[in-house]
Design a protein around this motif. Sequence first.
Motif, PDB file in Angstrom:
ATOM      1  N   LEU A 278      -8.500  -3.053  -3.049  1.00 35.46           N
ATOM      2  CA  LEU A 278      -7.102  -2.861  -2.662  1.00 35.46           C
ATOM      3  C   LEU A 278      -6.504  -1.665  -3.404  1.00 35.46           C
ATOM      4  CD1 LEU A 278      -4.655  -3.898  -1.059  1.00 35.46           C
ATOM      5  CD2 LEU A 278      -4.157  -5.439  -2.986  1.00 35.46           C
ATOM      6  N   TRP A 279      -6.713  -1.593  -4.729  1.00 31.06           N
ATOM      7  CA  TRP A 279      -6.167  -0.475  -5.512  1.00 31.06           C
ATOM      8  C   TRP A 279      -6.856   0.834  -5.123  1.00 31.06           C
ATOM      9  CZ3 TRP A 279      -2.592  -3.370  -5.875  1.00 31.06           C
ATOM     10  CH2 TRP A 279      -2.527  -4.541  -6.610  1.00 31.06           C
ATOM     11  N   LEU A 280      -8.151   0.769  -4.826  1.00 28.23           N
ATOM     12  CA  LEU A 280      -8.863   1.975  -4.398  1.00 28.23           C
ATOM     13  C   LEU A 280      -8.278   2.500  -3.092  1.00 28.23           C
ATOM     14  CD1 LEU A 280     -11.230   3.960  -4.774  1.00 28.23           C
ATOM     15  CD2 LEU A 280     -12.675   2.331  -3.522  1.00 28.23           C
ATOM     16  N   SER A 281      -7.986   1.614  -2.157  1.00 25.52           N
ATOM     17  CA  SER A 281      -7.411   2.025  -0.881  1.00 25.52           C
ATOM     18  C   SER A 281      -6.049   2.678  -1.065  1.00 25.52           C
ATOM     19  CB  SER A 281      -7.275   0.814   0.053  1.00 25.52           C
ATOM     20  OG  SER A 281      -8.540   0.349   0.448  1.00 25.52           O
ATOM     21  N   ILE A 282      -5.236   2.107  -1.939  1.00 22.69           N
ATOM     22  CA  ILE A 282      -3.903   2.668  -2.178  1.00 22.69           C
ATOM     23  C   ILE A 282      -4.008   4.075  -2.750  1.00 22.69           C
ATOM     24  CG2 ILE A 282      -1.863   2.472  -3.675  1.00 22.69           C
ATOM     25  CD1 ILE A 282      -2.012  -0.569  -3.229  1.00 22.69           C
ATOM     26  N   LEU A 283      -4.890   4.275  -3.723  1.00 21.79           N
ATOM     27  CA  LEU A 283      -5.018   5.592  -4.344  1.00 21.79           C
ATOM     28  C   LEU A 283      -5.707   6.592  -3.424  1.00 21.79           C
ATOM     29  CD1 LEU A 283      -5.870   4.686  -8.055  1.00 21.79           C
ATOM     30  CD2 LEU A 283      -3.677   5.390  -7.079  1.00 21.79           C
ATOM     31  N   GLY A 285      -5.246   6.450  -0.218  1.00 18.68           N
ATOM     32  CA  GLY A 285      -4.351   6.604   0.922  1.00 18.68           C
ATOM     33  C   GLY A 285      -5.000   6.244   2.231  1.00 18.68           C
ATOM     34  N   SER A 286      -5.968   5.339   2.187  1.00 17.96           N
ATOM     35  CA  SER A 286      -6.726   4.971   3.380  1.00 17.96           C
ATOM     36  C   SER A 286      -7.278   3.560   3.215  1.00 17.96           C
ATOM     37  CB  SER A 286      -7.892   5.946   3.583  1.00 17.96           C
ATOM     38  OG  SER A 286      -8.799   5.457   4.557  1.00 17.96           O
ATOM     39  N   THR A 287      -7.371   2.832   4.335  1.00 21.95           N
ATOM     40  CA  THR A 287      -7.944   1.481   4.300  1.00 21.95           C
ATOM     41  C   THR A 287      -9.445   1.488   4.579  1.00 21.95           C
ATOM     42  OG1 THR A 287      -7.426   1.156   6.650  1.00 21.95           O
ATOM     43  CG2 THR A 287      -5.767   0.435   5.040  1.00 21.95           C
ATOM     44  N   THR A 288     -10.052   2.662   4.581  1.00 20.85           N
ATOM     45  CA  THR A 288     -11.470   2.775   4.930  1.00 20.85           C
ATOM     46  C   THR A 288     -12.362   1.947   4.020  1.00 20.85           C
ATOM     47  OG1 THR A 288     -11.146   5.000   5.811  1.00 20.85           O
ATOM     48  CG2 THR A 288     -13.387   4.388   5.227  1.00 20.85           C
ATOM     49  N   SER A 289     -12.113   1.983   2.725  1.00 15.45           N
ATOM     50  CA  SER A 289     -12.990   1.253   1.800  1.00 15.45           C
ATOM     51  C   SER A 289     -12.903  -0.251   2.016  1.00 15.45           C
ATOM     52  CB  SER A 289     -12.658   1.605   0.349  1.00 15.45           C
ATOM     53  OG  SER A 289     -11.334   1.251   0.025  1.00 15.45           O
ATOM     54  N   ILE A 290     -11.739  -0.744   2.449  1.00 18.99           N
ATOM     55  CA  ILE A 290     -11.617  -2.169   2.782  1.00 18.99           C
ATOM     56  C   ILE A 290     -12.401  -2.479   4.042  1.00 18.99           C
ATOM     57  CG2 ILE A 290     -10.020  -3.971   3.557  1.00 18.99           C
ATOM     58  CD1 ILE A 290      -7.890  -2.716   1.760  1.00 18.99           C
ATOM     59  N   GLU A 291     -12.200  -1.665   5.066  1.00 18.47           N
ATOM     60  CA  GLU A 291     -12.779  -1.950   6.381  1.00 18.47           C
ATOM     61  C   GLU A 291     -14.277  -1.656   6.453  1.00 18.47           C
ATOM     62  OE1 GLU A 291     -10.289   0.631   8.551  1.00 18.47           O
ATOM     63  OE2 GLU A 291      -8.539  -0.697   8.517  1.00 18.47           O
ATOM     64  N   GLU A 292     -14.732  -0.623   5.727  1.00 23.84           N
ATOM     65  CA  GLU A 292     -16.122  -0.197   5.871  1.00 23.84           C
ATOM     66  C   GLU A 292     -17.012  -0.592   4.692  1.00 23.84           C
ATOM     67  OE1 GLU A 292     -16.368   3.937   6.816  1.00 23.84           O
ATOM     68  OE2 GLU A 292     -15.053   3.759   8.582  1.00 23.84           O
ATOM     69  N   GLU A 293     -16.407  -1.105   3.618  1.00 26.55           N
ATOM     70  CA  GLU A 293     -17.216  -1.530   2.464  1.00 26.55           C
ATOM     71  C   GLU A 293     -16.995  -3.005   2.134  1.00 26.55           C
ATOM     72  OE1 GLU A 293     -17.246   1.167  -0.928  1.00 26.55           O
ATOM     73  OE2 GLU A 293     -16.331   2.707   0.334  1.00 26.55           O
ATOM     74  N   LEU A 294     -15.753  -3.378   1.852  1.00 22.33           N
ATOM     75  CA  LEU A 294     -15.481  -4.754   1.423  1.00 22.33           C
ATOM     76  C   LEU A 294     -15.778  -5.761   2.525  1.00 22.33           C
ATOM     77  CD1 LEU A 294     -14.383  -6.796  -0.619  1.00 22.33           C
ATOM     78  CD2 LEU A 294     -12.090  -6.341   0.294  1.00 22.33           C
ATOM     79  N   VAL A 295     -15.228  -5.534   3.714  1.00 23.01           N
ATOM     80  CA  VAL A 295     -15.410  -6.493   4.805  1.00 23.01           C
ATOM     81  C   VAL A 295     -16.880  -6.637   5.193  1.00 23.01           C
ATOM     82  CG1 VAL A 295     -14.874  -7.002   7.216  1.00 23.01           C
ATOM     83  CG2 VAL A 295     -13.051  -6.274   5.657  1.00 23.01           C
ATOM     84  N   PRO A 337       1.308  -2.027   3.476  1.00 20.07           N
ATOM     85  CA  PRO A 337       0.387  -1.597   4.539  1.00 20.07           C
ATOM     86  C   PRO A 337      -1.078  -1.919   4.213  1.00 20.07           C
ATOM     87  CG  PRO A 337       1.979   0.122   4.056  1.00 20.07           C
ATOM     88  CD  PRO A 337       2.136  -0.907   2.990  1.00 20.07           C
ATOM     89  N   TYR A 338      -1.456  -1.781   2.958  1.00 19.00           N
ATOM     90  CA  TYR A 338      -2.846  -2.023   2.560  1.00 19.00           C
ATOM     91  C   TYR A 338      -3.124  -3.523   2.455  1.00 19.00           C
ATOM     92  CZ  TYR A 338      -2.376   2.905   1.634  1.00 19.00           C
ATOM     93  OH  TYR A 338      -2.133   4.248   1.776  1.00 19.00           O
ATOM     94  N   ALA A 339      -2.137  -4.266   1.976  1.00 22.95           N
ATOM     95  CA  ALA A 339      -2.279  -5.721   1.919  1.00 22.95           C
ATOM     96  C   ALA A 339      -2.400  -6.293   3.328  1.00 22.95           C
ATOM     97  CB  ALA A 339      -1.084  -6.333   1.192  1.00 22.95           C
ATOM     98  N   GLN A 340      -1.589  -5.775   4.244  1.00 23.97           N
ATOM     99  CA  GLN A 340      -1.637  -6.255   5.632  1.00 23.97           C
ATOM    100  C   GLN A 340      -2.959  -5.898   6.295  1.00 23.97           C
ATOM    101  OE1 GLN A 340       1.915  -4.419   7.150  1.00 23.97           O
ATOM    102  NE2 GLN A 340       3.271  -6.022   6.358  1.00 23.97           N
ATOM    103  N   ALA A 341      -3.511  -4.731   5.972  1.00 21.56           N
ATOM    104  CA  ALA A 341      -4.809  -4.339   6.530  1.00 21.56           C
ATOM    105  C   ALA A 341      -5.908  -5.279   6.047  1.00 21.56           C
ATOM    106  CB  ALA A 341      -5.138  -2.895   6.139  1.00 21.56           C
ATOM    107  N   MET A 342      -5.874  -5.631   4.782  1.00 19.17           N
ATOM    108  CA  MET A 342      -6.860  -6.579   4.244  1.00 19.17           C
ATOM    109  C   MET A 342      -6.690  -7.945   4.897  1.00 19.17           C
ATOM    110  SD  MET A 342      -7.552  -7.709   0.261  1.00 19.17           S
ATOM    111  CE  MET A 342      -8.327  -6.140  -0.179  1.00 19.17           C
ATOM    112  N   GLN A 343      -5.460  -8.386   5.005  1.00 19.46           N
ATOM    113  CA  GLN A 343      -5.167  -9.676   5.618  1.00 19.46           C
ATOM    114  C   GLN A 343      -5.625  -9.702   7.073  1.00 19.46           C
ATOM    115  OE1 GLN A 343      -1.004 -10.588   5.482  1.00 19.46           O
ATOM    116  NE2 GLN A 343      -1.272 -12.711   6.101  1.00 19.46           N
TER     117      GLN A 343
END
Length: 354
Positions: A278-283, A285-295, A337-343
């Motif tokens: 989550l903190w990586l995505s915020i810094l 400025g993209s949700t890519t690491s959540i969508e393409e790595e974490l998930v 925005p990043y919390a909602q993307a993760m959710q």
Amino acid sequence: MEKSVLLEYVPIYTPCRDNTPVESLTNLWASCYTTDLSILSSETGQEAVVTLVKTSSPTGRSQTVKQLKRVLQLNCERAGIQTNTLFSYIPNVVNLSDAQRIATAATRLYTQVLDFYEQQSPSPSSFVLMPSLAIQAIAQLLEELEPSLQELRLQHFAAKDPRAIGFLSTQFHFTTQFLLSRLTPTEQLLLSPYFRFLEEQVCIPWKRVCQAAAGYTVQSPSLALVRQMLPYSHDIAVAVFQRAFEINPHYQSRRGTLSDPGIMTSSIRDMQMFQGYLWLSILEGSTTSIEEELVPLCMMVYPTVGVSWDLAHQGVQLLLEEIQARIQSEYLEILLPYAQAMQFSFAELLQKDV
């Protein structure tokens, strides 16, 4: 965490000094591996403090390291066998040669950590003057580990089954458990932060979070948000786990119930991993690491260990609620925005029941 370990992590949040944003985050990251020593004087008296000073002396540390090195390779291999048993219903998640390379790499990394621990001997006065004890020279430790970690990552990427990362993190977790079980509570108190640091480097992108701060000024609101929350990652993870356990007291995965100390430790680490992304995505400025790595990582690992998407989705909800309850109101607009993307990502997995 195992009940025999007298261990608490005390975050230290300090205002931003004249160092760079990367140095600022790195220092806060280091504060996450701080052991609370006040429990010794408050619960076990002066005798425990004397034992702590003796165990932490150069001679004491040398004895601890010598003891563990005698059984290190055996326990790394034992952890591999136990991990392989856990993942046995997945054909060839790692083959025999991959498993042997992972055990060899783990032995090398734990040896490096033990050597580093042996060199870091605080003065006896520090136990009197300071209520806590942090890993010293954490940047140096990471620098020493990085070549071996990079080699391990390359071996993982070369594995045929991407679920090998789940195998990898589980094996390190078991290795730590086996090694700590051979130590006295005082030795566990001193070594646990070092082993936890190593485990987290396998699956949590803390280093990338710190590096991502390079694109910001020290006055940046996004950086200020991460600075505020990073030192409390362990506290947040523990709070989320406790709430999840209260809601699901009888939940059972393939590895056991939530009351099992090993499940508790790995669950808390997972909640820290979610925060890291989550903190990586915020810094970034993209949700890519959540969508393409974490998930994708969760899609690979959670079905393997029998964690339902209902529990995973609930954990994300509880985590975001805990973070929003702690964050300063002026940073909510940045977070949402990043919390909602993760959710949303985990809600989709729940609906699909992948």
